[in-house]
Design an enzyme around this catalytic site. Structure first.
Site, PDB file in Angstrom:
ATOM      1  N   LYS A 135       0.826  -1.219   0.000  1.00 40.90           N
ATOM      2  CA  LYS A 135       0.000   0.000   0.000  1.00 40.90           C
ATOM      3  C   LYS A 135       0.856   1.262   0.000  1.00 40.90           C
ATOM      4  O   LYS A 135       0.610   2.191  -0.755  1.00 40.90           O
ATOM      5  CB  LYS A 135      -0.911   0.051   1.240  1.00 40.90           C
ATOM      6  CG  LYS A 135      -1.818  -1.125   1.433  1.00 40.90           C
ATOM      7  CD  LYS A 135      -2.721  -0.934   2.635  1.00 40.90           C
ATOM      8  CE  LYS A 135      -2.011  -0.736   3.958  1.00 40.90           C
ATOM      9  NZ  LYS A 135      -1.271  -1.878   4.501  1.00 40.90           N
ATOM     10  N   ARG A 167      -9.284  -0.029   9.453  1.00 38.83           N
ATOM     11  CA  ARG A 167      -8.730  -1.339   9.801  1.00 38.83           C
ATOM     12  C   ARG A 167      -9.729  -2.161  10.605  1.00 38.83           C
ATOM     13  O   ARG A 167      -9.412  -3.284  10.996  1.00 38.83           O
ATOM     14  CB  ARG A 167      -7.430  -1.167  10.575  1.00 38.83           C
ATOM     15  CG  ARG A 167      -6.243  -1.051   9.645  1.00 38.83           C
ATOM     16  CD  ARG A 167      -5.011  -0.713  10.448  1.00 38.83           C
ATOM     17  NE  ARG A 167      -3.855  -1.398   9.962  1.00 38.83           N
ATOM     18  CZ  ARG A 167      -2.729  -0.790   9.576  1.00 38.83           C
ATOM     19  NH1 ARG A 167      -2.629   0.514   9.636  1.00 38.83           N
ATOM     20  NH2 ARG A 167      -1.705  -1.475   9.154  1.00 38.83           N
ATOM     21  N   ARG A 208      12.254  -5.062   4.840  1.00 38.54           N
ATOM     22  CA  ARG A 208      11.885  -3.676   4.514  1.00 38.54           C
ATOM     23  C   ARG A 208      12.791  -2.698   5.266  1.00 38.54           C
ATOM     24  O   ARG A 208      13.120  -2.901   6.423  1.00 38.54           O
ATOM     25  CB  ARG A 208      10.433  -3.433   4.916  1.00 38.54           C
ATOM     26  CG  ARG A 208       9.994  -1.987   4.740  1.00 38.54           C
ATOM     27  CD  ARG A 208       8.500  -1.855   4.723  1.00 38.54           C
ATOM     28  NE  ARG A 208       7.898  -1.921   6.053  1.00 38.54           N
ATOM     29  CZ  ARG A 208       6.581  -1.738   6.270  1.00 38.54           C
ATOM     30  NH1 ARG A 208       5.768  -1.523   5.247  1.00 38.54           N
ATOM     31  NH2 ARG A 208       6.092  -1.811   7.486  1.00 38.54           N
ATOM     32  N   ARG A 235      11.874  -0.517  10.778  1.00 29.89           N
ATOM     33  CA  ARG A 235      10.841  -0.105  11.731  1.00 29.89           C
ATOM     34  C   ARG A 235      10.828  -1.041  12.934  1.00 29.89           C
ATOM     35  O   ARG A 235      11.020  -2.236  12.772  1.00 29.89           O
ATOM     36  CB  ARG A 235       9.466  -0.114  11.046  1.00 29.89           C
ATOM     37  CG  ARG A 235       9.106   1.202  10.424  1.00 29.89           C
ATOM     38  CD  ARG A 235       7.846   1.135   9.631  1.00 29.89           C
ATOM     39  NE  ARG A 235       6.710   0.502  10.310  1.00 29.89           N
ATOM     40  CZ  ARG A 235       5.485   0.449   9.795  1.00 29.89           C
ATOM     41  NH1 ARG A 235       5.247   0.987   8.610  1.00 29.89           N
ATOM     42  NH2 ARG A 235       4.501  -0.127  10.447  1.00 29.89           N
ATOM     43  N   ARG A 270       0.661  -8.639  13.676  1.00 31.23           N
ATOM     44  CA  ARG A 270      -0.029  -7.694  12.789  1.00 31.23           C
ATOM     45  C   ARG A 270      -0.809  -8.444  11.710  1.00 31.23           C
ATOM     46  O   ARG A 270      -1.887  -8.026  11.305  1.00 31.23           O
ATOM     47  CB  ARG A 270       0.983  -6.716  12.167  1.00 31.23           C
ATOM     48  CG  ARG A 270       1.509  -5.710  13.208  1.00 31.23           C
ATOM     49  CD  ARG A 270       2.848  -5.136  12.829  1.00 31.23           C
ATOM     50  NE  ARG A 270       2.810  -4.234  11.703  1.00 31.23           N
ATOM     51  CZ  ARG A 270       3.850  -3.999  10.909  1.00 31.23           C
ATOM     52  NH1 ARG A 270       5.001  -4.618  11.100  1.00 31.23           N
ATOM     53  NH2 ARG A 270       3.739  -3.149   9.919  1.00 31.23           N
TER      54      ARG A 270
HETATM   55  P1  AMP Z   1       1.228   0.804   9.482  1.00 32.29           P
HETATM   56  O1  AMP Z   1       2.308   1.817   9.281  1.00 32.29           O
HETATM   57  O2  AMP Z   1       0.040   1.053   8.614  1.00 32.29           O
HETATM   58  O3  AMP Z   1       1.748  -0.619   9.371  1.00 32.29           O
HETATM   59  O4  AMP Z   1       0.718   0.979  10.988  1.00 32.29           O
HETATM   60  C1  AMP Z   1       1.598   0.798  12.086  1.00 32.29           C
HETATM   61  C2  AMP Z   1       0.805   0.660  13.377  1.00 32.29           C
HETATM   62  O5  AMP Z   1       0.027   1.854  13.614  1.00 32.29           O
HETATM   63  C3  AMP Z   1      -0.233  -0.455  13.392  1.00 32.29           C
HETATM   64  O6  AMP Z   1       0.345  -1.732  13.708  1.00 32.29           O
HETATM   65  C4  AMP Z   1      -1.179   0.028  14.494  1.00 32.29           C
HETATM   66  O7  AMP Z   1      -0.625  -0.162  15.783  1.00 32.29           O
HETATM   67  C5  AMP Z   1      -1.214   1.535  14.219  1.00 32.29           C
HETATM   68  N1  AMP Z   1      -2.300   1.865  13.263  1.00 32.29           N
HETATM   69  C6  AMP Z   1      -2.162   2.248  11.965  1.00 32.29           C
HETATM   70  N2  AMP Z   1      -3.359   2.443  11.383  1.00 32.29           N
HETATM   71  C7  AMP Z   1      -4.284   2.183  12.338  1.00 32.29           C
HETATM   72  C8  AMP Z   1      -5.703   2.202  12.374  1.00 32.29           C
HETATM   73  N3  AMP Z   1      -6.432   2.502  11.278  1.00 32.29           N
HETATM   74  N4  AMP Z   1      -6.329   1.889  13.543  1.00 32.29           N
HETATM   75  C9  AMP Z   1      -5.614   1.573  14.640  1.00 32.29           C
HETATM   76  N5  AMP Z   1      -4.276   1.523  14.681  1.00 32.29           N
HETATM   77  C10 AMP Z   1      -3.605   1.821  13.544  1.00 32.29           C
END
Ligand code: AMP
Length: 210
Positions: A14, A85, A124, A157, A168
């Protein structure tokens, strides 16, 4: 102006597509994960509370997120990456669209399997300064450890570790189906094969959405 949601497991591509589509369509891309990481970096009240969830690979509760995304939802167009999500978030977002009289063009679902995301996320690297995304084998930087775009430092990360990746993926699996059905019912669902090379995914989105 294009108004799309990018949906898929962590590592489904994404973020990479968000960047290319942003340039193609000239609309801003908003990553909820990036917004939250910025809050953590600034040690804001939200950041301090969100960090514990993020480090464990859990979702940050909706009550904490509040209306963090709302200012970015405008008639000028947007690419949303990482929201919704949960079905509840999809419904919240739908209510914002209705309030603002906004018609979504598509929800693009990046389908992928667990072995592929483990490979992607464990290799990554992201730029600490500009957020550009690399993969040590498939999309390596020209100079090891240095961002091609801004010469910033590339880091792994803290949630791209084996245990947290697994968590996740499970969290995604638990929530995904009702969200996909929500957008299918609205005839907004566009599914792409997230395992494919990034240029093929990009072409497929372009073919459907222009
Ligand atoms: P990402 O960078 O999209 O992989 O998000 C990293 C982390 O941010 C996730 O594992 C969640 O802990 C938090 N996070 C991101 N988007 C959401 C969301 N829509 N709702 C809740 N937590 C989120």
């Amino acid at each position: 102006m294009k108004k799309v949601i990018l949906f898929g497991a962590p590592g489904s591509g994404k973020g990479t597509q968000a960047n290319d589509l942003r340039l193609l369509w000239g609309v801003p891309s908003i990553s909820l994960g990036d917004l939250l990481r910025a809050e953590v970096k600034n040690s804001s009240p939200l950041g301090l509370q969100a960090k514990g969830y993020m480090d464990k690979g859990q979702l940050v509760p909706d009550a904490l997120l509040g209306s963090i995304l709302e200012p970015y939802i405008t008639a000028e167009g947007f690419i949303i990456d990482g929201y919704p999500r949960t079905l509840g978030q999809a419904e919240n977002l739908h209510a914002i669209f209705q309030r603002k009289n906004i018609v979504l063009d598509a929800m693009i679902y990046f389908e992928i399997d667990e072995p592929a995301i483990v490979n992607r996320l464990s290799r990554r690297r992201v730029c600490k300064a500009c957020g550009a995304i690399y993969h040590l084998e498939n999309m390596p930087p020209k100079t090891s450890g240095i961002c091609d775009v801004c010469a910033g430092e590339l880091i792994q990360r803290s949630d791209d570790t084996a245990d947290v990746i697994k968590k996740r993926w499970l969290v995604f699996q638990e929530q995904a189906q009702p969200i996909v059905e929500f957008y299918r019912a609205q005839k907004k669902l566009l599914t792409v094969d997230g395992r494919c090379d990034k240029s093929l995914v990009f072409e497929s989105i372009k073919k459907h959405l222009g």
